[in-house]
Design an enzyme around this catalytic site. Structure first.
Site, PDB file in Angstrom:
ATOM      1  N   HIS A  73       0.685  -1.066   0.149  1.00 23.46           N
ATOM      2  CA  HIS A  73      -0.027   0.042   0.083  1.00 23.46           C
ATOM      3  C   HIS A  73       0.986   1.150  -0.071  1.00 23.46           C
ATOM      4  O   HIS A  73       1.834   1.141   0.440  1.00 23.46           O
ATOM      5  CB  HIS A  73      -0.952  -0.137   1.287  1.00 23.46           C
ATOM      6  CG  HIS A  73      -0.320  -0.043   2.407  1.00 23.46           C
ATOM      7  ND1 HIS A  73       0.077   1.178   3.166  1.00 23.46           N
ATOM      8  CD2 HIS A  73      -0.203  -0.933   3.345  1.00 23.46           C
ATOM      9  CE1 HIS A  73       0.336   0.876   4.287  1.00 23.46           C
ATOM     10  NE2 HIS A  73       0.469  -0.394   4.672  1.00 23.46           N
ATOM     11  N   ASP A  75      -0.112   4.247   0.952  1.00 25.47           N
ATOM     12  CA  ASP A  75      -0.698   5.235   1.973  1.00 25.47           C
ATOM     13  C   ASP A  75       0.017   5.200   3.453  1.00 25.47           C
ATOM     14  O   ASP A  75       0.639   4.091   3.408  1.00 25.47           O
ATOM     15  CB  ASP A  75      -2.273   5.359   2.023  1.00 25.47           C
ATOM     16  CG  ASP A  75      -2.715   4.082   2.734  1.00 25.47           C
ATOM     17  OD1 ASP A  75      -2.039   3.017   2.455  1.00 25.47           O
ATOM     18  OD2 ASP A  75      -3.788   4.117   3.656  1.00 25.47           O
ATOM     19  N   ASP A  99       6.000   0.747   7.814  1.00 24.97           N
ATOM     20  CA  ASP A  99       4.968   0.488   7.321  1.00 24.97           C
ATOM     21  C   ASP A  99       4.262   1.379   6.265  1.00 24.97           C
ATOM     22  O   ASP A  99       3.695   2.393   6.457  1.00 24.97           O
ATOM     23  CB  ASP A  99       3.809   0.788   8.293  1.00 24.97           C
ATOM     24  CG  ASP A  99       2.396   0.043   8.300  1.00 24.97           C
ATOM     25  OD1 ASP A  99       2.488  -0.748   7.172  1.00 24.97           O
ATOM     26  OD2 ASP A  99       1.649   0.187   9.026  1.00 24.97           O
ATOM     27  N   GLU A 129      -4.963   1.844   2.630  1.00 22.66           N
ATOM     28  CA  GLU A 129      -4.957   0.737   3.484  1.00 22.66           C
ATOM     29  C   GLU A 129      -5.049   0.951   4.723  1.00 22.66           C
ATOM     30  O   GLU A 129      -5.754  -0.006   5.588  1.00 22.66           O
ATOM     31  CB  GLU A 129      -3.711  -0.182   3.146  1.00 22.66           C
ATOM     32  CG  GLU A 129      -3.801  -1.401   4.063  1.00 22.66           C
ATOM     33  CD  GLU A 129      -2.989  -1.491   5.388  1.00 22.66           C
ATOM     34  OE1 GLU A 129      -3.338  -2.651   6.293  1.00 22.66           O
ATOM     35  OE2 GLU A 129      -2.568  -0.301   5.688  1.00 22.66           O
ATOM     36  N   GLU A 130      -4.787   2.267   5.454  1.00 20.84           N
ATOM     37  CA  GLU A 130      -4.757   2.442   6.526  1.00 20.84           C
ATOM     38  C   GLU A 130      -5.971   2.741   7.244  1.00 20.84           C
ATOM     39  O   GLU A 130      -6.169   3.503   8.424  1.00 20.84           O
ATOM     40  CB  GLU A 130      -3.780   3.682   6.854  1.00 20.84           C
ATOM     41  CG  GLU A 130      -2.144   3.257   6.659  1.00 20.84           C
ATOM     42  CD  GLU A 130      -1.606   2.082   7.651  1.00 20.84           C
ATOM     43  OE1 GLU A 130      -2.463   1.671   8.391  1.00 20.84           O
ATOM     44  OE2 GLU A 130      -0.583   1.858   7.607  1.00 20.84           O
ATOM     45  N   GLU A 158       4.186  -6.104   4.131  1.00 22.89           N
ATOM     46  CA  GLU A 158       3.844  -5.557   5.411  1.00 22.89           C
ATOM     47  C   GLU A 158       5.041  -5.856   6.135  1.00 22.89           C
ATOM     48  O   GLU A 158       6.041  -6.539   5.916  1.00 22.89           O
ATOM     49  CB  GLU A 158       2.733  -6.222   6.020  1.00 22.89           C
ATOM     50  CG  GLU A 158       1.130  -6.034   5.647  1.00 22.89           C
ATOM     51  CD  GLU A 158       0.899  -4.447   6.147  1.00 22.89           C
ATOM     52  OE1 GLU A 158       1.501  -3.867   6.974  1.00 22.89           O
ATOM     53  OE2 GLU A 158      -0.164  -3.990   5.622  1.00 22.89           O
ATOM     54  N   HIS A 332       3.266   3.002  12.977  1.00 25.33           N
ATOM     55  CA  HIS A 332       2.498   4.229  13.260  1.00 25.33           C
ATOM     56  C   HIS A 332       3.384   4.980  14.616  1.00 25.33           C
ATOM     57  O   HIS A 332       2.422   5.861  14.880  1.00 25.33           O
ATOM     58  CB  HIS A 332       1.112   3.592  13.811  1.00 25.33           C
ATOM     59  CG  HIS A 332       0.288   3.023  12.582  1.00 25.33           C
ATOM     60  ND1 HIS A 332      -0.905   2.357  12.875  1.00 25.33           N
ATOM     61  CD2 HIS A 332       0.730   2.719  11.253  1.00 25.33           C
ATOM     62  CE1 HIS A 332      -1.398   1.921  11.735  1.00 25.33           C
ATOM     63  NE2 HIS A 332      -0.401   1.902  10.740  1.00 25.33           N
TER      64      HIS A 332
END
Length: 357
Positions: A73, A75, A99, A129-130, A158, A332
């Site tokens: 992903h 984003d 990530d 995706e987030e 991932e 994150h």
């Protein structure tokens, strides 16, 4: 803007990671990075490239017996004083380093540099995706262009710290409600306190013994936890309702119906309403491409403790694994970072797997 993904950058997975991190792409703001990725892929003669919104797909069509997907992903979560990237020794800091722009760099580097892979390869770079699944590029493409995702096996890039995390857990969220009767707090015996009634729900949660399940040699540890409690009317009123939100992470040998039935057994006698549910994914390690990938990695897989988009692939009948250089424990975080050696080693692993014998 001038595309920062130059041929020199594309040739080096570390430099490519940093260039991708330095293109801001918080969820729903992926246009700039998707434009750059699309521009690169459309210039590669051995690939056919398509785009849907801010999701970009490119594929080889070499007539191989099997097709694999490398998916990542584009984003990130919102920035947190961690943009643009910075370097400190062997560490690259910045939003998305772990990530999962280092994983995206793997796929983009291979897409450009490997014209004759041993499998046909679909390189899939997707948006959102987030955030909520209704925006997820993998979901949207599976609904609008499912043929883009036809494959025998997939690797989701991932963060796994360079090991294979197989399958993923399912997740179920529910609200357990206790009921009472309102009364004035000065004459509380005329009512029934619903918050006090939640004590039995919390007691059951405290006594709960989570399963440990081994599937295809991979261990999955389940978890059932209260994550939010709401109740109360006013400072002088005995409350007549209390809601306990619970989060259940379950092994992929259970489907959502079995997971719900288990929670109804645990909370028998209480009202329970499911608010969200997503199936897990089995390890899928018996797939020939998966076996060859594990041989290239050279380390035993572990079970994925969490939910990832491998479950979306599994729902389409495509076995999938998680593999990427980042540390999932840093995802994150404000100080999110990735080790440069993990980027180099991971890129070499994927090249060993995909390069012709």
């Amino acid at each position: 803007m001038q595309n920062p993904l130059t041929p020199e950058v594309l040739a080096d997975p570390v430099a490519l990671t940093r260039a991708l991190v330095d293109i801001e792409s918080v969820s729903l703001n992926e246009k700039a990075i998707a434009d750059c990725v699309e521009d690169v892929l459309r210039g590669v003669p051995h690939l056919t490239t398509y785009r849907h919104s801010n999701t970009v797909m490119a594929r080889t069509d070499l007539g191989r017996a099997s097709r694999v997907v490398l998916a990542g992903h584009l984003d990130t979560v919102p920035l947190n004083d961690n943009f643009p990237s910075t370097m400190r020794g062997d560490l690259m800091y910045g939003c998305g380093t772990s990530d999962m722009k280092s994983g995206v760099a793997f796929a983009l580097h291979l897409a450009v540099s490997l014209p004759d892979p041993r499998y046909d390869v679909t390189y899939f770079f997707y948006e959102a995706e987030e955030i909520e699944s209704k925006y997820n590029g993998l979901t949207l493409v599976s609904q609008t262009h499912p043929e883009w995702l036809d494959a025998d096996f997939a690797v989701l890039l991932e963060p796994t710290y360079g090991i294979v995390e197989a399958g993923c857990q399912g997740v179920l969220r529910a609200v357990v409600t206790t009921h009472g009767e309102r009364a004035h707090a000065a004459r509380s015996w005329h009512g029934v306190n619903a918050i006090h009634g939640a004590g039995e729900v919390l007691r059951r949660l405290g006594a709960y013994e989570a399963r440990r399940v081994t599937i295809d040699g991979c261990d999955y540890r389940e978890g059932l936890n209260a994550v939010r409690i709401t109740g109360g009317v006013a400072g002088n009123v005995v409350p007549d309702r209390c809601e306990i939100e619970v989060n259940y992470r379950y092994a992929p040998d259970r489907d959502p119906a079995a997971a719900e039935a288990h929670l109804r057994e645990v909370f028998a006698g209480f009202d329970l309403a499911v608010t969200d549910s997503a199936a897990g994914a089995a390890p899928g390690l018996d797939n020939p491409a998966a076996q060859e990938f594990l041989a290239a990695v050279g380390a035993a897989p572990i079970g994925k403790l969490g939910w990832t988009d491998v479950a979306r692939f599994a729902a389409m009948g495509i076995p999938a694994l998680n593999f990427g250089p980042g540390d999932p424990n840093l995802a994150h975080h404000k100080d999110e970072h990735v080790e440069l050696t993990k980027i180099r080693d991971g890129a070499a692993t994927l090249h060993r797997w995909l390069a012709p014998a």
